[in-house]
Design an enzyme around this catalytic site. Structure first.
Site, PDB file in Angstrom:
ATOM      1  N   GLY A   1     -66.010 -10.822 -45.888  1.00 32.28           N
ATOM      2  CA  GLY A   1     -64.710 -11.468 -46.088  1.00 32.28           C
ATOM      3  C   GLY A   1     -64.390 -12.406 -44.947  1.00 32.28           C
ATOM      4  O   GLY A   1     -64.939 -12.281 -43.842  1.00 32.28           O
TER       5      GLY A   1
ATOM      6  N   LYS B   1     -71.576 -14.135 -47.417  1.00 31.41           N
ATOM      7  CA  LYS B   1     -70.298 -14.838 -47.537  1.00 31.41           C
ATOM      8  C   LYS B   1     -70.609 -16.159 -48.215  1.00 31.41           C
ATOM      9  O   LYS B   1     -71.475 -16.910 -47.748  1.00 31.41           O
ATOM     10  CB  LYS B   1     -69.669 -15.067 -46.159  1.00 31.41           C
ATOM     11  CG  LYS B   1     -69.240 -13.770 -45.479  1.00 31.41           C
ATOM     12  CD  LYS B   1     -68.634 -14.000 -44.104  1.00 31.41           C
ATOM     13  CE  LYS B   1     -68.242 -12.673 -43.478  1.00 31.41           C
ATOM     14  NZ  LYS B   1     -67.843 -12.832 -42.058  1.00 31.41           N
TER      15      LYS B   1
ATOM     16  N   LYS C   1     -64.993  -0.118 -42.227  1.00 31.27           N
ATOM     17  CA  LYS C   1     -65.746  -0.882 -41.217  1.00 31.27           C
ATOM     18  C   LYS C   1     -64.839  -1.067 -40.020  1.00 31.27           C
ATOM     19  O   LYS C   1     -63.681  -1.468 -40.188  1.00 31.27           O
ATOM     20  CB  LYS C   1     -66.166  -2.222 -41.817  1.00 31.27           C
ATOM     21  CG  LYS C   1     -66.391  -3.377 -40.840  1.00 31.27           C
ATOM     22  CD  LYS C   1     -67.058  -4.557 -41.552  1.00 31.27           C
ATOM     23  CE  LYS C   1     -66.643  -5.898 -40.968  1.00 31.27           C
ATOM     24  NZ  LYS C   1     -67.309  -7.029 -41.649  1.00 31.27           N
TER      25      LYS C   1
ATOM     26  N   LYS D   1     -64.346  -2.914 -36.247  1.00 31.85           N
ATOM     27  CA  LYS D   1     -64.829  -3.948 -35.344  1.00 31.85           C
ATOM     28  C   LYS D   1     -65.086  -3.298 -33.993  1.00 31.85           C
ATOM     29  O   LYS D   1     -64.257  -2.505 -33.510  1.00 31.85           O
ATOM     30  CB  LYS D   1     -63.773  -5.046 -35.208  1.00 31.85           C
ATOM     31  CG  LYS D   1     -63.560  -5.839 -36.484  1.00 31.85           C
ATOM     32  CD  LYS D   1     -64.757  -6.718 -36.793  1.00 31.85           C
ATOM     33  CE  LYS D   1     -64.489  -7.611 -37.998  1.00 31.85           C
ATOM     34  NZ  LYS D   1     -65.619  -8.534 -38.241  1.00 31.85           N
TER      35      LYS D   1
ATOM     36  N   ASP E   1     -68.945  -3.493 -36.958  1.00 35.25           N
ATOM     37  CA  ASP E   1     -69.274  -4.929 -36.919  1.00 35.25           C
ATOM     38  C   ASP E   1     -68.985  -5.454 -35.519  1.00 35.25           C
ATOM     39  O   ASP E   1     -67.848  -5.396 -35.041  1.00 35.25           O
ATOM     40  CB  ASP E   1     -68.432  -5.687 -37.952  1.00 35.25           C
ATOM     41  CG  ASP E   1     -68.773  -7.176 -38.035  1.00 35.25           C
ATOM     42  OD1 ASP E   1     -69.669  -7.643 -37.303  1.00 35.25           O
ATOM     43  OD2 ASP E   1     -68.122  -7.875 -38.844  1.00 35.25           O
TER      44      ASP E   1
ATOM     45  N   GLU F   1     -73.319  -4.205 -38.039  1.00 39.12           N
ATOM     46  CA  GLU F   1     -73.333  -5.605 -38.486  1.00 39.12           C
ATOM     47  C   GLU F   1     -73.386  -6.540 -37.284  1.00 39.12           C
ATOM     48  O   GLU F   1     -72.603  -6.393 -36.343  1.00 39.12           O
ATOM     49  CB  GLU F   1     -72.062  -5.849 -39.319  1.00 39.12           C
ATOM     50  CG  GLU F   1     -71.947  -7.236 -39.931  1.00 39.12           C
ATOM     51  CD  GLU F   1     -70.679  -7.367 -40.793  1.00 39.12           C
ATOM     52  OE1 GLU F   1     -70.112  -6.326 -41.225  1.00 39.12           O
ATOM     53  OE2 GLU F   1     -70.245  -8.510 -41.013  1.00 39.12           O
TER      54      GLU F   1
ATOM     55  N   SER G   1     -61.970  -3.649 -43.595  1.00 37.82           N
ATOM     56  CA  SER G   1     -62.395  -3.993 -42.245  1.00 37.82           C
ATOM     57  C   SER G   1     -61.221  -3.759 -41.290  1.00 37.82           C
ATOM     58  O   SER G   1     -60.158  -4.355 -41.455  1.00 37.82           O
ATOM     59  CB  SER G   1     -62.828  -5.463 -42.231  1.00 37.82           C
ATOM     60  OG  SER G   1     -63.184  -5.877 -40.945  1.00 37.82           O
TER      61      SER G   1
ATOM     62  N   ASP H   1     -74.850 -10.926 -40.616  1.00 35.69           N
ATOM     63  CA  ASP H   1     -73.760 -11.736 -41.159  1.00 35.69           C
ATOM     64  C   ASP H   1     -73.973 -13.167 -40.655  1.00 35.69           C
ATOM     65  O   ASP H   1     -74.622 -13.988 -41.321  1.00 35.69           O
ATOM     66  CB  ASP H   1     -72.414 -11.129 -40.699  1.00 35.69           C
ATOM     67  CG  ASP H   1     -71.187 -11.974 -41.005  1.00 35.69           C
ATOM     68  OD1 ASP H   1     -71.327 -13.097 -41.522  1.00 35.69           O
ATOM     69  OD2 ASP H   1     -70.042 -11.534 -40.713  1.00 35.69           O
TER      70      ASP H   1
HETATM   71  O1  LIG Z   1     -61.806 -10.427 -44.893  1.00 32.25           O
HETATM   72  C1  LIG Z   1     -61.878  -9.282 -44.374  1.00 32.25           C
HETATM   73  O2  LIG Z   1     -61.177  -8.338 -44.727  1.00 32.25           O
HETATM   74  C2  LIG Z   1     -62.852  -9.006 -43.272  1.00 32.25           C
HETATM   75  C3  LIG Z   1     -62.817 -10.073 -42.282  1.00 32.25           C
HETATM   76  C4  LIG Z   1     -63.891 -10.030 -41.246  1.00 32.25           C
HETATM   77  O3  LIG Z   1     -64.441  -8.993 -40.948  1.00 32.25           O
HETATM   78  C5  LIG Z   1     -64.140 -11.309 -40.590  1.00 32.25           C
HETATM   79  C6  LIG Z   1     -63.083 -12.204 -40.523  1.00 32.25           C
HETATM   80  C7  LIG Z   1     -63.210 -13.424 -39.898  1.00 32.25           C
HETATM   81  C8  LIG Z   1     -64.418 -13.748 -39.317  1.00 32.25           C
HETATM   82  C9  LIG Z   1     -65.493 -12.855 -39.380  1.00 32.25           C
HETATM   83  C10 LIG Z   1     -65.371 -11.648 -40.043  1.00 32.25           C
HETATM   84  C11 LIG Z   1     -66.616 -10.798 -40.154  1.00 32.25           C
HETATM   85  O4  LIG Z   1     -66.929 -10.179 -41.174  1.00 32.25           O
HETATM   86  O5  LIG Z   1     -67.387 -10.789 -39.228  1.00 32.25           O
HETATM   87 MG   LIG Z   2     -69.139  -9.762 -39.795  1.00 36.12          MG
END
Ligand SMILES: O=C(O)CCC(=O)c1ccccc1C(=O)O
Ligand SMILES: [Mg+2]
Length: 367
Positions: free
Chosen positions: A291, A263, A162, A164, A189, A214, A136, A239
């Site tokens: 994650g 998760k 992925k 953001k 995401d 996402e 990510s 998510d």
């Molecule tokens: O743990 C990772 O590598 C991904 C972390 C990540 O995308 C995330 C981290 C904190 C809060 C939300 C998210 C998410 O997936 O939206």
């Molecule tokens: Mg997410």
């Protein structure tokens, strides 16, 4: 199973690199570790995945401590536990607070597997020997910086990228990525950064051949997502909106998503995670493991759950060295050619590094 003692430890760890999403930036992580010690002398470990501010969901590190200390630990100590599958119902007395429940339930699952002499993956019914790993990529201050990061991750072997996104950091950066890496497995995401009012804008993402987008819309929505999915070619993955197997069923039936991010913390533990796996398998909906910037204990739980058969897409389960200078487990989680091996040893299959944990501990309570 007979529980002798429970230890809560709060630790603080610096992330190697700050992680920015549409909701904020994380520089470090405050983590509650749960150790459940059986009369057998064996210890099961869990990790609460909440962050300090209630910006991903309503929970925080402090609410997790409060809910475990004042409600969940007394509930757990009150009645004998025959099997960890009983805890989800047992904890229903407390509404919500799923990260807190999952941390405690996860430790009991690890203890259970160790007492049975099986791996956690096996105890859950997992079938895979290795799992595919994605990464990510947070929001950066420049597109070039992001492109060079992606290049590095591809060299390391990650199976999907992925990124953001948020308004103003979406179409142009995806265009930039596709120009340089036309074929890579890519997804985005949004962490709830858009509304249905952005429908025409979001349709522009269809041209990038994304595996999925996402959580584009609100954290508490599955209705508008169904409307958006009906006018997008790109599959939507939920998510934040999925807190239970029932949520997953409803979202699938409404057509709000075609893929589910799971998760363990967000859904209240491993027992509910298994149910979500089963519902998604039944409907032909791929699942993957999200994650929360976990330390080693939470990461080990993520690896075990990803061994279930419904997890057919790479997860946000990068190896320890992606996040930490030194993790809290031995050995650390390692990736080879984009895969992590599911450990075969008892329980989570990684040893908590007690000396390292001691160094990082800021609070302890023994029950
Ligand atoms: O743990 C990772 O590598 C991904 C972390 C990540 O995308 C995330 C981290 C904190 C809060 C939300 C998210 C998410 O997936 O939206
Ligand atoms: Mg997410």
């Amino acid at each position: 199973m007979e529980i002798d003692k429970i230890i809560l430890r709060q630790i603080k760890m610096d992330l190697l690199h700050p992680f920015t999403t549409s909701i904020g930036t994380e520089y470090d992580k405050d983590i509650i570790l749960v150790e459940v010690i059986g009369k057998s002398g064996l210890s099961g470990w869990g990790e609460s995945v909440s962050i300090v501010e209630p910006i991903y969901n309503e929970e925080t590190v402090q609410t997790n401590w409060h809910i475990m200390n004042d409600f969940l630990i007394p509930l757990l100590m009150k009645e004998p536990v025959r099997h960890p599958d009983e805890l989800y119902e047992h904890f229903k007395y407390v509404r919500g607070n799923f990260n807190a429940k999952a941390a405690l339930e996860g430790a009991v699952w690890d203890l259970y597997a160790k007492e049975q002499g099986t791996s956690l993956a096996q105890a859950l019914g997992g079938t895979k020997e290795k799992i595919e790993v994605g990464v990510s990529v947070g929001i950066q201050d420049s597109e070039q910086k992001m492109l060079r990061q992606i290049e590095g991750y591809l060299e390391e072997g990650y199976k999907r990228i992925k990124v953001k996104i948020k308004p103003g950091w979406d179409v142009s950066i995806l265009k930039g990525i596709r120009k340089e890496f036309p074929e890579i497995p890519l997804m985005a995401d949004a962490n709830c950064a858009y509304t249905l009012g952005d429908l025409e804008h979001l349709r522009r993402l269809d041209e990038f051949g994304l595996m999925m987008i996402e959580q584009p819309l609100a954290h508490d929505d599955i209705i508008d997502h169904a409307e958006l999915q009906a006018s997008l070619e790109t599959p939507i993955c939920l998510d934040e909106s999925i807190h239970s197997a029932e949520d997953a069923r409803k979202a699938i039936e409404l057509g709000s998503c075609k893929i589910v991010n799971l998760k363990i913390g967000r859904v209240g533990g491993l027992t509910e995670s298994k149910k979500i796996n089963d519902i998604c398998v039944k409907h032909g909906i791929p699942v993957w493991c999200g994650g929360m910037l976990e330390a080693g204990i939470g990461r080990a739980h993520n690896i075990a759950v990803t061994s279930l058969s419904g997890f057919t897409l790479p997860g946000d389960t990068a190896p320890s060295s992606h996040y930490w200078k030194q993790d809290i487990i031995l050995p650390e989680v390692d990736m080879e050619e984009g895969y992590i091996s599911v450990p075969k040893g008892p329980g989570i299959g990684f040893e908590p590094d007690l000396a390292r944990i001691e160094e990082l501990t800021v609070a302890t309570r023994i029950y």
